[in-house]
Design a protein around this motif. Structure first.
Motif, PDB file in Angstrom:
ATOM      1  N   GLN A 117      32.221  44.068  34.694  1.00 35.16           N
ATOM      2  CA  GLN A 117      32.048  43.692  36.097  1.00 35.16           C
ATOM      3  C   GLN A 117      31.905  42.182  36.239  1.00 35.16           C
ATOM      4  OE1 GLN A 117      30.657  46.258  34.514  1.00 35.16           O
ATOM      5  NE2 GLN A 117      29.855  47.787  35.900  1.00 35.16           N
ATOM      6  N   SER A 118      31.287  41.545  35.270  1.00 36.07           N
ATOM      7  CA  SER A 118      31.101  40.097  35.320  1.00 36.07           C
ATOM      8  C   SER A 118      32.433  39.365  35.239  1.00 36.07           C
ATOM      9  CB  SER A 118      30.173  39.644  34.187  1.00 36.07           C
ATOM     10  OG  SER A 118      28.890  40.197  34.353  1.00 36.07           O
ATOM     11  N   VAL A 119      33.330  39.843  34.388  1.00 38.06           N
ATOM     12  CA  VAL A 119      34.657  39.231  34.295  1.00 38.06           C
ATOM     13  C   VAL A 119      35.398  39.438  35.612  1.00 38.06           C
ATOM     14  CG1 VAL A 119      36.895  39.293  33.125  1.00 38.06           C
ATOM     15  CG2 VAL A 119      34.791  39.552  31.796  1.00 38.06           C
ATOM     16  N   PHE A 120      35.369  40.663  36.124  1.00 42.38           N
ATOM     17  CA  PHE A 120      36.061  40.982  37.377  1.00 42.38           C
ATOM     18  C   PHE A 120      35.522  40.131  38.523  1.00 42.38           C
ATOM     19  CE2 PHE A 120      36.718  43.262  41.311  1.00 42.38           C
ATOM     20  CZ  PHE A 120      38.024  43.732  41.206  1.00 42.38           C
ATOM     21  N   LEU A 121      34.197  40.069  38.651  1.00 41.54           N
ATOM     22  CA  LEU A 121      33.599  39.320  39.754  1.00 41.54           C
ATOM     23  C   LEU A 121      33.809  37.810  39.617  1.00 41.54           C
ATOM     24  CD1 LEU A 121      30.366  41.414  40.389  1.00 41.54           C
ATOM     25  CD2 LEU A 121      32.480  41.367  41.732  1.00 41.54           C
ATOM     26  N   VAL A 137      43.679  34.307  35.839  1.00 38.51           N
ATOM     27  CA  VAL A 137      43.250  34.272  34.434  1.00 38.51           C
ATOM     28  C   VAL A 137      42.082  35.247  34.217  1.00 38.51           C
ATOM     29  CG1 VAL A 137      42.162  32.824  32.654  1.00 38.51           C
ATOM     30  CG2 VAL A 137      44.085  31.936  33.992  1.00 38.51           C
ATOM     31  N   SER A 138      41.150  35.281  35.155  1.00 43.58           N
ATOM     32  CA  SER A 138      40.004  36.193  35.034  1.00 43.58           C
ATOM     33  C   SER A 138      40.454  37.655  35.059  1.00 43.58           C
ATOM     34  CB  SER A 138      39.000  35.953  36.164  1.00 43.58           C
ATOM     35  OG  SER A 138      38.431  34.679  36.053  1.00 43.58           O
ATOM     36  N   PHE A 139      41.353  37.980  35.981  1.00 39.79           N
ATOM     37  CA  PHE A 139      41.824  39.366  36.072  1.00 39.79           C
ATOM     38  C   PHE A 139      42.654  39.753  34.845  1.00 39.79           C
ATOM     39  CE2 PHE A 139      41.232  38.424  40.725  1.00 39.79           C
ATOM     40  CZ  PHE A 139      40.044  39.142  40.820  1.00 39.79           C
ATOM     41  N   GLU A 140      43.435  38.814  34.326  1.00 42.46           N
ATOM     42  CA  GLU A 140      44.181  39.075  33.086  1.00 42.46           C
ATOM     43  C   GLU A 140      43.214  39.317  31.932  1.00 42.46           C
ATOM     44  OE1 GLU A 140      46.658  35.595  32.721  1.00 42.46           O
ATOM     45  OE2 GLU A 140      48.218  36.447  34.021  1.00 42.46           O
ATOM     46  N   HIS A 141      42.183  38.500  31.850  1.00 47.83           N
ATOM     47  CA  HIS A 141      41.162  38.679  30.806  1.00 47.83           C
ATOM     48  C   HIS A 141      40.527  40.058  30.937  1.00 47.83           C
ATOM     49  CE1 HIS A 141      37.691  37.155  28.245  1.00 47.83           C
ATOM     50  NE2 HIS A 141      37.270  38.308  28.691  1.00 47.83           N
TER      51      HIS A 141
END
Length: 184
Positions: A117-121, A137-141
């Motif tokens: 959730q932290s990556v998504f947010l 980049v965050s969503f790809e990660h």
């Protein structure tokens, strides 16, 4: 002379033990004090029925971050980083702080339940800032690190929106046309 040295050594050990007990007691007291402050702020938010004003939000962020920094090894620290991120992303101009708070989770605790959730947010916060590139980049990660997570379809949709170079008016027109075709 030997008795004096032994007595001095015993006294030094005793002073050291008493000093350690006092320090542990102070740490426990400090933790309890900080948690009480956090609980109090959360009660104010609950009484306001979730209506977060900026001053309360900033106070809550300070309390969460203060605790998380001071007691890094405490399991509550990860939760407090997350809560600080949630609040920061909802205060205009504080979105980048939210990314920083979320990063403390997914970088230092990648296997924690709140890491995905932290990556998504983080991506959502970048998107709110209008930084489509870092949002992508965050969503790809997220999709690489957590491909089977329940939020993966949402991350895929957000990634597509982040990388879509079509202007918003054109996107809305296309969506409306598609919706009208589906109804016919």
């Amino acid at each position: 002379m030997r008795k004096f040295i032994v007595a001095f050594f015993m006294l030094a050990v005793l002073v050291s033990l008493v000093s350690c007990e006092q320090k542990e007691s102070q740490v426990v007291d400090r933790k309890a004090e900080m948690k009480t402050s956090i609980d109090s702020l959360e009660s104010v938010l609950k009484a306001a029925e979730g209506d977060l004003d900026e001053d309360l939000g900033l106070q809550m962020i300070d309390a969460y971050v203060g605790y998380a920094k001071e007691f890094e090894a405490d399991t509550a620290s990860v939760i407090y980083w997350y809560k600080a991120g949630e609040i920061a992303q909802n205060i205009p101009g504080k979105e980048l702080y939210a990314v920083t708070y979320f990063a403390n989770i997914f970088e230092d605790h990648p296997n924690h339940a709140l890491a995905p959730q932290s990556v998504f947010l983080s991506g959502v916060a970048f998107d709110k800032m209008g930084d489509k590139e870092r949002a992508a980049v965050s969503f790809e990660h997220f999709l690489e690190a957590y491909p089977s997570h329940d939020w993966a379809p949402d991350a895929q949709a957000m990634l597509q929106m982040s990388t879509d170079t079509t202007d918003l008016d054109t996107q809305v027109k296309a969506w409306l046309e598609n919706a009208n075709k589906t109804q016919e």
